[in-house]
Design an enzyme around this catalytic site. Structure first.
Site, PDB file in Angstrom:
ATOM      1  N   ASP A 253      38.258  44.734  48.660  1.00  0.00           N
ATOM      2  CA  ASP A 253      38.708  44.992  47.167  1.00  0.00           C
ATOM      3  C   ASP A 253      37.682  45.462  46.266  1.00  0.00           C
ATOM      4  OD1 ASP A 253      41.051  43.108  47.142  1.00  0.00           O
ATOM      5  OD2 ASP A 253      39.854  41.073  47.006  1.00  0.00           O
TER       6      ASP A 253
ATOM      7  N   ARG B 273      33.939  38.730  47.794  1.00  0.00           N
ATOM      8  CA  ARG B 273      33.804  39.889  47.021  1.00  0.00           C
ATOM      9  C   ARG B 273      32.143  39.949  46.521  1.00  0.00           C
ATOM     10  NH1 ARG B 273      37.982  41.718  42.646  1.00  0.00           N
ATOM     11  NH2 ARG B 273      37.055  43.351  43.017  1.00  0.00           N
TER      12      ARG B 273
ATOM     13  N   ARG C 104      38.824  32.903  37.022  1.00  0.00           N
ATOM     14  CA  ARG C 104      37.397  33.475  37.356  1.00  0.00           C
ATOM     15  C   ARG C 104      36.356  33.427  36.594  1.00  0.00           C
ATOM     16  NH1 ARG C 104      39.368  37.168  41.370  1.00  0.00           N
ATOM     17  NH2 ARG C 104      41.107  36.396  42.290  1.00  0.00           N
TER      18      ARG C 104
ATOM     19  N   HIS D   4      43.361  37.342  35.992  1.00  0.00           N
ATOM     20  CA  HIS D   4      42.210  38.183  35.239  1.00  0.00           C
ATOM     21  C   HIS D   4      42.884  38.545  33.850  1.00  0.00           C
ATOM     22  CE1 HIS D   4      39.933  39.557  38.959  1.00  0.00           C
ATOM     23  NE2 HIS D   4      39.217  38.834  38.493  1.00  0.00           N
TER      24      HIS D   4
ATOM     25  N   CYS E 217      42.914  47.635  37.024  1.00  0.00           N
ATOM     26  CA  CYS E 217      41.930  47.065  37.728  1.00  0.00           C
ATOM     27  C   CYS E 217      41.093  48.106  38.607  1.00  0.00           C
ATOM     28  CB  CYS E 217      42.617  46.313  39.030  1.00  0.00           C
ATOM     29  SG  CYS E 217      43.577  44.811  38.599  1.00  0.00           S
TER      30      CYS E 217
HETATM   31  N1  ARG Z   1      42.207  40.857  44.948  1.00  0.00           N
HETATM   32  C1  ARG Z   1      41.382  41.137  44.057  1.00  0.00           C
HETATM   33  C2  ARG Z   1      40.920  39.758  43.677  1.00  0.00           C
HETATM   34  O1  ARG Z   1      41.728  38.757  43.497  1.00  0.00           O
HETATM   35  C3  ARG Z   1      42.174  41.871  42.862  1.00  0.00           C
HETATM   36  C4  ARG Z   1      41.271  42.200  41.589  1.00  0.00           C
HETATM   37  C5  ARG Z   1      42.158  42.901  40.514  1.00  0.00           C
HETATM   38  N2  ARG Z   1      41.155  43.146  39.489  1.00  0.00           N
HETATM   39  C6  ARG Z   1      41.493  42.932  38.253  1.00  0.00           C
HETATM   40  N3  ARG Z   1      40.659  43.491  37.438  1.00  0.00           N
HETATM   41  N4  ARG Z   1      42.495  42.322  37.740  1.00  0.00           N
HETATM   42  O2  ARG Z   1      39.763  39.576  42.838  1.00  0.00           O
END
Ligand code: ARG
Length: 271
Positions: free
Chosen positions: A66, A91, A136, A165, A259
């Site tokens: 990612d 991550r 998040r 997000h 992203c």
């Molecule tokens: N697979 C990543 C996650 O779930 C995607 C992140 C996408 N980034 C964003 N800025 N929306 O963290």
């Protein structure tokens, strides 16, 4: 009128894959074409260069599929960077990689101290920082952002797990205006958005479901997923020049153009 020239940080999706699921878009059993992801990402980078933007690159690291989503690498405003702390262990190792790139590039870097996924959840509009929470970035991180950057932080509660997000539910179009999906926010946050942005573009669920709101605007040109046809029309009606890109492979991880793109704001004039 020309758009504002911007400086971006991007990360080539060399090691892109969907090996785990940390949002509802990710299905580790579905096939992913990494070579196609790289080609689509290259076209996004080329689009920015053709618009006159500057693109810096951070080296991708194996085992961090990612890492292509550079927006989650930091928040950078007025030459100051807030490092990130990911919610998910998968991550976690991206955070020090982005941090060290920023330090090597001369940015002052602060510690987040709470879960904070960078520009994925923190968007500057004029003199306000819009900050998402619910999935998040933690609410506690918002106070720290305000204290660090000295911009009033507006907390927005995200309620739909597909739009986990802030940058999947809201696009900053220019210093005054945003586009957003009202249904992605709590009733109170919707009221806040209506109050702050009475002229905002209201997107449809159909456009948000192709990550149409995960767009990058320089105030004049808006780079967005080409599948977001309704939103494209709404933006054109407002006088924006839209540029459609196809990031279908990266969407399998829940990411779109924004992203993949971290804004590096050097100084006060660079908003
Ligand atoms: N697979 C990543 C996650 O779930 C995607 C992140 C996408 N980034 C964003 N800025 N929306 O963290």
């Amino acid at each position: 009128m020309d758009g504002l020239r911007q400086r971006f940080l991007m990360c080539r999706p060399t090691y892109f894959a969907v090996d785990y699921a940390i949002n509802p878009w990710m299905d580790p059993t579905a096939p992913v074409d990494t070579a196609l992801a790289v080609r689509q990402w290259e076209l996004l980078r080329r689009t920015y260069l053709d618009l006159g933007h500057q693109v810096e690159l951070i080296d991708p690291l194996p085992g961090l599929p990612d890492m292509v989503f550079a927006a989650n690498g930091a928040t950078v405003i007025d030459g100051h960077a807030m490092a990130v702390q990911f919610r998910d262990p998968q991550r976690a190792d991206e955070a020090p990689a982005y941090r060290s790139w920023l330090e090597r590039s001369g940015f002052e870097v602060s510690d987040p101290k709470h879960v904070n996924e960078g520009e994925g959840d923190v968007l500057l509009v004029g003199d306000h920082l819009l900050a998402g929470t619910g999935f998040r970035t933690s609410h506690a991180a918002h106070a720290r952002l305000q204290e660090t950057f000295g911009y009033p932080v507006v907390t927005l509660h995200l309620v739909d797990p597909r739009f986990y997000h802030l940058d999947t539910a809201l696009t900053v179009l220019d210093e005054q205006t945003v586009a957003y999906l009202p249904e992605a926010f709590s009733p109170g946050s919707r009221a806040v958005l209506r109050r702050l942005f009475p002229d905002a573009v209201h997107a449809t669920t159909a456009d948000a479901e192709v990550l149409g709101l995960n767009a990058v605007s320089d105030g004049r040109h808006v780079v967005l997923p080409e599948q977001a046809t309704g939103l494209t029309g709404q933006l054109r009606d407002r006088g924006y020049l839209t540029i459609g890109v196809d990031l279908s492979e990266l969407r399998k991880a829940g990411g779109g153009p924004k992203c993949c793109t971290l804004r590096l704001r050097q100084g006060r004039a660079d908003r």
